[in-house]
Design an enzyme around this catalytic site. Structure first.
Site, mmCIF file in Angstrom:
data_model
loop_
_atom_site.group_PDB
_atom_site.id
_atom_site.type_symbol
_atom_site.label_atom_id
_atom_site.label_comp_id
_atom_site.label_asym_id
_atom_site.label_seq_id
_atom_site.Cartn_x
_atom_site.Cartn_y
_atom_site.Cartn_z
ATOM 1 N N CYS A 28 -2.567 -0.691 7.257
ATOM 2 C CA CYS A 28 -1.907 0.753 7.472
ATOM 3 C C CYS A 28 -2.171 1.449 8.530
ATOM 4 O O CYS A 28 -1.061 2.176 9.417
ATOM 5 C CB CYS A 28 -1.959 1.536 6.137
ATOM 6 S SG CYS A 28 -1.294 0.768 4.746
ATOM 7 N N CYS B 297 -6.109 2.200 5.400
ATOM 8 C CA CYS B 297 -6.767 0.869 5.729
ATOM 9 C C CYS B 297 -6.741 0.598 7.163
ATOM 10 O O CYS B 297 -5.861 0.697 7.679
ATOM 11 C CB CYS B 297 -6.396 -0.041 4.622
ATOM 12 S SG CYS B 297 -4.931 -0.817 4.805
ATOM 13 N N GLU C 69 0.791 3.874 1.955
ATOM 14 C CA GLU C 69 1.433 4.506 3.160
ATOM 15 C C GLU C 69 2.381 3.499 3.718
ATOM 16 O O GLU C 69 3.684 3.818 4.405
ATOM 17 C CB GLU C 69 0.262 4.632 4.424
ATOM 18 C CG GLU C 69 -0.905 5.232 3.913
ATOM 19 C CD GLU C 69 -1.944 4.697 3.147
ATOM 20 O OE1 GLU C 69 -1.631 3.804 2.364
ATOM 21 O OE2 GLU C 69 -3.228 4.813 3.156
ATOM 22 N N HIS D 49 0.657 -1.224 0.074
ATOM 23 C CA HIS D 49 -0.030 0.003 0.029
ATOM 24 C C HIS D 49 0.803 1.054 0.126
ATOM 25 O O HIS D 49 2.159 1.064 0.177
ATOM 26 C CB HIS D 49 -0.894 0.036 1.198
ATOM 27 C CG HIS D 49 -2.182 -0.901 1.026
ATOM 28 N ND1 HIS D 49 -3.185 -0.856 1.899
ATOM 29 C CD2 HIS D 49 -2.549 -1.808 0.031
ATOM 30 C CE1 HIS D 49 -4.224 -1.883 1.319
ATOM 31 N NE2 HIS D 49 -3.604 -2.063 0.325
#
Ligand code: HJL
Ligand code: ZN
Length: 175
Positions: free
Chosen positions: A109, A99, A64, A62
């Protein structure tokens, strides 16, 4: 008290969110995730510490997560230790709220952000987002509450929603 006016703050948030969006556009479109971009800023020095976008790093990564892993790796650290090098006043900008559950089962995250608070290190204290996560892959995202409960401020800045969502859903089937 911050001497900046609210409007100056919002403009500054929007400019970092636009930068995050420019990274999101580099993410390879995929039907099973969102293409997101993230930027970690040292707001005391006005310096960009790291950037990331969905699937930038190897594996199912992801935005982040990439942002934090890249900063850690620059300092010879593992992602889980990145809190050691996050300065006071660091703000994480992300086009979509972090998320809190992942369909893949990978570590969300939100948990990655929470663990930046490490020993005497305060970690990330503010997260600025461009949109809420649509309820397509997971139910309502309660990440904001988890972050708030840990004393982390979560801000949603409006103005870029349609551009952010267009980029985020680029790989999805159009109805
Ligand atoms: C955020 C991202 C990204 C998502 N959200 N904030 N940054 N891809 O880089 C959230 C979405 C998950 C799905 C599938 N997307 O990505 O809920 O396969 O992508 O682990 O739940 O999970 P995986
Ligand atoms: Zn995530």
């Amino acid at each position: 008290m911050d001497r900046k006016t609210d409007d100056e703050q919002i403009q500054r948030h929007l400019s970092y969110l636009r930068l995050a969006l420019s990274f999101a556009t580099k993410s390879p479109p995929k039907p099973t995730n969102y293409c997101v971009g993230a930027v970690l800023v040292d707001t005391v020095r006005n310096e960009i510490l790291s950037t990331g976008y969905t699937l930038e790093l190897e594996g199912n990564t992801h935005a982040e997560q990439c942002c934090l892993t890249k900063l850690a790796n620059k300092q010879g650290l593992q992602e889980e230790e990145v809190g050691k090098v996050i300065p006071e006043g660091a703000v994480l900008y992300t086009t979509m709220e972090p998320c809190w559950v992942r369909l893949s089962g990978n570590l969300p995250c939100v948990q990655r952000i929470l663990r930046t608070k490490l020993g005497e290190h305060a970690g990330i204290r503010t997260v600025v987002c461009g949109v809420r996560e649509p309820e397509k892959f997971v139910n309502e995202n309660h990440g904001r509450k988890l972050l708030n409960d840990a004393g982390i401020a979560v801000l949603y800045v409006s103005g870029l929603e349609s551009d952010i969502l267009a980029v985020a859903t680029a790989g999805h089937e159009k109805e």
